[in-house]
Write an enzyme that holds these catalytic residues in place. Structure first.
Site, PDB file in Angstrom:
ATOM      1  CD  GLU A 269      -2.601   1.247   2.589  1.00 50.06           C
ATOM      2  OE1 GLU A 269      -2.700   2.362   3.125  1.00 50.06           O
ATOM      3  OE2 GLU A 269      -3.057   0.205   3.100  1.00 50.06           O
ATOM      4  CB  CYS A 306      -3.329   5.272   3.676  1.00 49.60           C
ATOM      5  SG  CYS A 306      -4.439   4.232   4.653  1.00 49.60           S
TER       6      CYS A 306
END
Length: 519
Positions: A269, A306
């Site tokens: 990620e 994020c």
């Protein structure tokens, strides 16, 4: 929490240097520091050598057969025991983490609960049994088809890179680790340099709980220091990697994983701008609410998520842009997690191509930063899309104003991959909302209606992934029940005697797992 609060300093055996094999220049020690003051927190932690990495991976490999051989319900009991241990140690762990991260007692207490909650969620999945993906195609002599039965098995030892912004939920015992354990895989974690003492404290709690539960403590290994990252990814005993971090760091490790003599899966990620689109009806009816919600989401946790809403599309000629500017000017930023992250934020905000719409103030603290919002119109955005869609990690966002709906849809078609895409509407906007949702869907992993992207529910159906550069594997998730699928690989058994098949594939189905059978 003050800097005088004691932090654990004893090191687990998994990171002790092997003197006889150490290089001439040992890896640098890792020193935790307070984002509030910049002062050291706790004692330095020895960096792991390649010999340390080799020893920890070997121990994990030795633990692998016993763990993979346990049934889902048996592994579930262990995961729940680890969850109970983390909850019992919550006060100690939060104190250590707050000293190293300045994320605050409330946020960190909730994060420990999320971490233990993830473990219990996977325990529930293991008892359900569907994760093994059992499929039976019985023999059909008329078609000349043999008896074929398929299921998923653990891939092997998994390397996990802890994230800076979640010292519990995406770190030593976080989602990657929990899902790998659920899949039947031991884990070796590379601790993040921003919170070494927290990593050691969690490791001690977990390894003690594993031993008490009757399994090997080597189901969790820990290595420390930047120098350990490359050797961990390239170690022949590692079968897959989970990573949460920067685009540059993740890409470098991804290339190492792909460049091995035996390439392995790398589930990273990396970066996400999480576009949010406000449609005309919503902008006209809810301007103040939307402005407050946007700044709240943008500055939550000093923007160190994020899922931060880095890109906001709003209609021209509404009150919304002015309302956003007003809220931005009164916003206060907090400390970043490390000096390095603070410096990257300051560099990124000073060089941004958009026009500054409004800037807030920085709170007191060595690594505190000010929130900032920029503005461009849609034509400018399209002309400089590659530059303006780069993630700025922190409380910074770009507002893009649009006048034409078709031009907006064309611009959305140029967005890079993101973890989320959000659409704010009222009922009159629904025809356009359907078109915007269709434009965003191929570019995001989660579509949100009338909500903000910060905050990820830990549940069976959650998908926390997306196309590059959000992740390296858009078909997979790092949050939610299907996260364990990253660490499973299929085997088909052809014409094997029933007694030799795994229990999940035997005719009697003694574990009662859900199975799909071909007619």
């Amino acid at each position: 929490m003050t800097e005088s609060t004691p932090t654990p300093t004893a090191e687990p055996i998994v990171v002790q240097p092997a003197v006889e094999q150490s290089p001439a220049v040992p890896p640098a020690a890792v020193q935790g520091r307070s984002p509030r003051t910049g002062a050291p927190v706790g004692d330095p932690v020895a960096g792991s050598t390649e010999a340390d990495v080799d020893r920890v991976v070997a121990a994990a490999r030795a633990a692998a057969p016993g763990w993979a051989g346990r049934s889902g319900p048996e592994r579930a009991e262990v995961l729940e025991a680890v969850a109970d241990a983390l909850d019992a140690a919550r006060a100690e762990l939060v104190a250590v983490a707050d000293a190293e991260t300045a994320l605050g007692e409330v946020r960190l207490t909730g994060e420990v609960a999320r971490t233990s909650g993830q473990l219990r969620m996977f325990a529930g999945l293991l008892r359900d049994g569907a994760h093994v993906g059992a499929v039976l195609s019985p023999a059909d002599p008329a078609l000349g088809r043999p008896d074929v039965r398929r299921m998923l098995h653990p891939i092997g030892v998994v390397a996990v890179f802890a994230a800076s912004n979640f010292p519990f939920a995406f770190s030593v015992a976080g989602g990657d680790t929990a899902s790998a354990w659920a899949a039947g895989c031991p884990v070796v974690v590379k601790a993040h340099e921003a919170h070494p003492a927290t990593s050691l404290a969690v490791t001690r709690v977990v390894r003690t709980a594993l031993t008490a539960a009757g399994v090997s403590e080597d189901l969790l290994g820990l290595v420390v220091g930047r120098a350990a990252g490359g050797p961990l990814v390239t170690h022949p005993g590692i079968a897959a990697v989970g990573f949460t971090g920067s685009l540059a760091g993740g890409r470098a490790l991804f290339d190492l994983a792909a460049g091995r003599p035996d390439p392995i899966p790398f589930f990273g990620e990396l970066g996400s701008v999480n576009p949010v689109v406000v449609l005309p009806g919503a902008a006209a009816e809810r301007a103040e609410e939307l402005a407050a919600g946007y700044l709240g989401s943008l500055t939550l946790g000093t923007g160190q998520f994020c899922t931060n809403p880095g890109l906001l599309f709003v209609p021209e000629a509404t009150e919304l842009l002015d309302a956003i500017a007003t809220h931005a000017r009164t916003a206060t930023g907090g400390p970043m997690l490390s000096e390095r992250i603070r410096d990257a934020y300051e560099d990124g905000t000073s060089a941004h191509a958009g026009r500054e719409l409004a800037r807030g103030t920085a709170a007191e603290g060595a690594w505190s930063v000010a929130p900032v919002v920029w503005h461009v119109d849609l034509a400018e955005f399209v002309a400089h899309a590659a530059e303006l869609t780069e993630e700025t990690f922190g409380p910074a966002g770009l507002v893009v104003t649009y006048a034409d709906e078709d031009a907006l849809l064309a611009a959305l078609d140029r967005l890079p991959g993101s973890l989320t895409g959000s659409v704010h509407t009222v009922e009159a906007d629904h025809p356009l909302a359907a078109r915007v949702g269709a434009a965003l869907r191929p570019r995001v992993g989660r579509l949100i209606h009338n909500g903000w992207p910060t905050g990820v529910a830990v549940c069976w159906a959650m998908h926390h992934g997306g196309p590059w550069p959000a992740t390296t594997a858009p078909g997979h998730t790092s949050v939610g029940g299907t996260a364990l699928e990253r660490w499973l690989v299929p085997t088909a058994y052809q014409d094997w005697p029933d007694a030799l098949l795994p229990a999940e594939l035997r005719d009697a189905n003694p574990l009662g797992v859900p199975r799909r059978t071909q007619p």
